[in-house]
Design an enzyme around this catalytic site. Structure first.
Site, PDB file in Angstrom:
ATOM      1  N   GLY A 276       0.819  -1.203   0.000  1.00 37.68           N
ATOM      2  CA  GLY A 276       0.000   0.000   0.000  1.00 37.68           C
ATOM      3  C   GLY A 276       0.852   1.252   0.000  1.00 37.68           C
ATOM      4  N   SER A 277       0.360   2.304   0.634  1.00 35.99           N
ATOM      5  CA  SER A 277       1.011   3.608   0.602  1.00 35.99           C
ATOM      6  C   SER A 277       1.997   3.761   1.758  1.00 35.99           C
ATOM      7  CB  SER A 277      -0.042   4.714   0.685  1.00 35.99           C
ATOM      8  OG  SER A 277      -0.639   4.718   1.973  1.00 35.99           O
ATOM      9  N   GLY A 281       1.714   2.493   5.591  1.00 39.96           N
ATOM     10  CA  GLY A 281       2.817   1.621   5.990  1.00 39.96           C
ATOM     11  C   GLY A 281       3.424   2.039   7.318  1.00 39.96           C
ATOM     12  N   GLU A 298       5.692  -3.179   1.142  1.00 38.04           N
ATOM     13  CA  GLU A 298       5.871  -2.786  -0.261  1.00 38.04           C
ATOM     14  C   GLU A 298       4.980  -1.573  -0.466  1.00 38.04           C
ATOM     15  OE1 GLU A 298       5.475  -1.694  -3.559  1.00 38.04           O
ATOM     16  OE2 GLU A 298       4.278  -3.440  -4.125  1.00 38.04           O
ATOM     17  N   CYS A 329      -1.771  -0.641 -13.607  1.00 38.26           N
ATOM     18  CA  CYS A 329      -0.417  -1.136 -13.827  1.00 38.26           C
ATOM     19  C   CYS A 329       0.536  -0.243 -13.044  1.00 38.26           C
ATOM     20  CB  CYS A 329      -0.050  -1.109 -15.310  1.00 38.26           C
ATOM     21  SG  CYS A 329       1.645  -1.597 -15.643  1.00 38.26           S
TER      22      CYS A 329
END
Length: 592
Positions: A276-277, A281, A298, A329
């Site tokens: 996520g962001s 995080g 991540e 994407c």
């Protein structure tokens, strides 16, 4: 000679037998997964046939239901419960009970689970991709590449190499412990928690689940509130495959909800994997620190796409346009093109983007412009406006085809922007949208400096007619993933770890590193020739320590680690001499 000939014959016969065995199809049972309520066959009930209008300005955490809808058409898909802390803790407790049984399972049983999944995926590719497309707005081809192929690659890698990397690994025992065996064992952690993003709902569930289950763990996965509908269907596939191999119920679970649900999961499991962001995080880390729960983060990226002056411009322009196509994407977000080919490159890219007419993903050919997140188009426009205010120019924009009423905000026109620099938010903040900012560079040293001028460090792609030049540039960029004359190909190599540095997070999933990250890594030392040779403390350093105990230690250290062979032999002689002397304890000498 006859012996050598016999060996050759045996080796040839063995190879023939292995080849013949490959021709025998494995006995893999099929599973039946009910998909009647997710198929878009035009026969939906009235409750699931209207256009959904998401409430604006309302805090999602205050809701008790996760509402689901198709972002491309705004068709309502249904809802799922937002689980409370108590409900999450109960789900984790059930997974923990199941994991204690699964930890004793054989690798044969685990491989059969993978084969059953693989068989279902191959036979139901269209269904899996269609559900992903409807829930996130990606095209069927993007679903196949990003959801199906990556997951199949991971499964086949685990089938081929997974057991090898989880077996005890013997290590050198060193000079002082030559009489010992040293090894590393990999044991299950218990219950892994995963909080995953919405952009690839199928693979983002299967990726941590496959590693966790194959290494003997249970796992509870919180799917994104923006992809709960697809995630809950994909969970049915996992449940059916686990049942087919006799795995304990509740070994894998998928939960839905908002922030409270995720916070409860973090504090209940033995490891957390988060995609996520950076902002979320950091909150995950704070919550995990209370229980010292290990985390893998991540957190997205701002990948540099570097084009040197010795490339086939037309070919690379097409690749660049594809990689910046949309938020589904996780593509390149910063484009650096050598000054000598800059004009030709931007003209080629502009031509491609202008020819695009994006429409609903299931009907369209292009994954350009579709947005999954509510109000994300407003954020993207703000980034563009900031760049324009600071001197950037829009070179080209794509257009839209037929959009459903109410779905206009779920699209953003593919946009090519030139005359950009690093003072602009567009070159610093993760956009996750179809915006392509292109900047010039003059030297390789300059482009390395530009690429590293970012708080993110997930990946990069470097294109050059010289592989050596591309490797040199990529090796200097601070990121966890680098592709030479390609983009995102690393993720198709599931033997490789995936993850970043800086604000892109830390830890790795995928590959050996990701598999072993789901394990308790235990160092084990034991006697090599037990019971014939046992460890005994040398007499001079037994308690009470002898008068010559330190002399013994000095000589022992030099005998083991001295740089000169003659000095080591001399020290060894002294070690033997001390061992044969009559030793007087230090305490006795002091009393005298």
């Amino acid at each position: 000679m006859a012996f050598l000939f016999s060996l050759i014959v045996l080796a040839f016969a063995y190879a023939i037998c292995r080849f013949l065995l490959m021709l025998i199809p494995p006995n893999v049972p099929s599973i039946d997964v009910d998909a009647s309520d997710v198929l878009d066959d035009g026969n939906q009930t009235p409750d699931n046939s209207f256009i959904y209008i998401p409430p604006r300005g309302r805090t999602p955490q205050s809701e008790t239901k996760v509402q689901c809808y198709e972002p491309a058409t705004m068709k309502y898909l249904g809802y799922f419960p937002a689980l409370s802390r108590a409900e999450v803790e109960e789900r984790v407790a059930q997974a923990r009970k199941a994991q204690k049984v699964w930890a004793k399972s054989s690798f044969k049983q685990r491989r059969q689970f993978l084969r059953i999944l693989l068989k279902y995926i191959i036979e139901h590719q269209e269904l899996i991709c269609e559900i992903s497309s409807r829930d996130t707005g990606k095209t069927m081809v993007d679903g196949s590449l990003g959801e199906i192929m990556t997951t199949c690659e991971k499964i086949t890698w685990l089938l081929s190499e997974g057991e090898k990397w989880l077996k005890p690994e013997y290590r050198s025992s060193g000079r002082s412990m030559i009489h010992k065996k040293a090894k590393v064992e990999f044991h299950p952690l218990g219950v892994v928690g995963a909080i995953v993003s919405w952009n690839y709902p199928f693979h983002n569930i299967f990726n941590p689940m496959l590693a966790a289950v194959f290494s003997g763990n249970g796992i509870v996965i919180k799917v994104s509130e923006n992809a709960s509908w697809s995630g809950c269907f994909y969970f049915r596939i996992i449940q059916a495959a686990l049942a087919a191999v006799g795995a304990p119920e509740n070994l894998v679970d998928v939960i839905t909800g908002f922030a409270e649900t995720g916070e409860a999961l973090v504090s209940s499991v033995d490891k957390i994997i988060f995609v996520g962001s950076p902002g979320v995080g950091r909150m995950i880390m704070r919550n995990a620190s209370k229980t010292l729960t290990p985390v893998t983060l991540e957190l997205g990226g701002k990948d540099a796409f570097i084009v040197c002056d010795d490339v086939d411009v037309a070919q690379i322009a097409v690749r660049a346009a594809l990689q910046s196509s949309g938020q589904n994407c996780a593509g390149a977000e910063r484009f650096y093109v050598h000054r000598d080919i800059y004009a030709l490159f931007v003209s080629q890219v502009a031509k491609i983007v202008k020819s695009v007419s994006a429409g609903p993903p299931l009907a369209g050919k292009y994954d350009m412009g579709a947005l999954c997140l509510l109000e994300h188009s407003e954020k993207l426009q703000n980034l563009v406006n900031d760049a324009l205010d600071k001197g950037a120019e829009i070179l080209a924009r794509g257009s839209f085809g037929h959009l459903s009423e109410g779905a206009v905000d779920q699209y953003f026109p593919p946009t090519v922007i030139v005359n950009v620099n690093h003072t602009m938010k567009l070159m610093q903040e993760e956009a996750f949208g179809p915006i392509m900012p292109i900047m010039k560079f003059d030297t390789d040293e300059e482009v390395v400096k530009l690429a590293n001028d970012s708080r993110y460090g997930l990946g990069c792609a470097v294109f050059s007619g010289s592989q050596h030049r591309a490797r040199e540039i990529a090796s200097q960029i601070q990121c966890g993933v680098a592709a030479i004359n390609d983009f995102a190909s690393n993720y198709m190599c599931q033997s490789l770890p995936f993850g970043g540095v800086k604000d892109s997070g830390f830890g790795r999933f995928a590959g050996v590193e990701g598999l072993r990250a789901c394990c308790l890594v235990k160092s084990v030392v034991e006697d090599r020739w037990w019971p014939y040779i046992k460890t005994k403390i040398p007499k001079p350093i037994q308690y009470p320590v002898a008068e010559n105990g330190f002399e013994f230690q000095e000589s022992l250290v030099e005998a083991l680690y001295g740089l000169n062979i003659w000095d080591r032999l001399r020290a060894l002689v002294n070690v033997l001499k001390v061992l044969t002397e009559q030793n007087t304890p230090v305490s006795s000498r002091r009393n005298d």
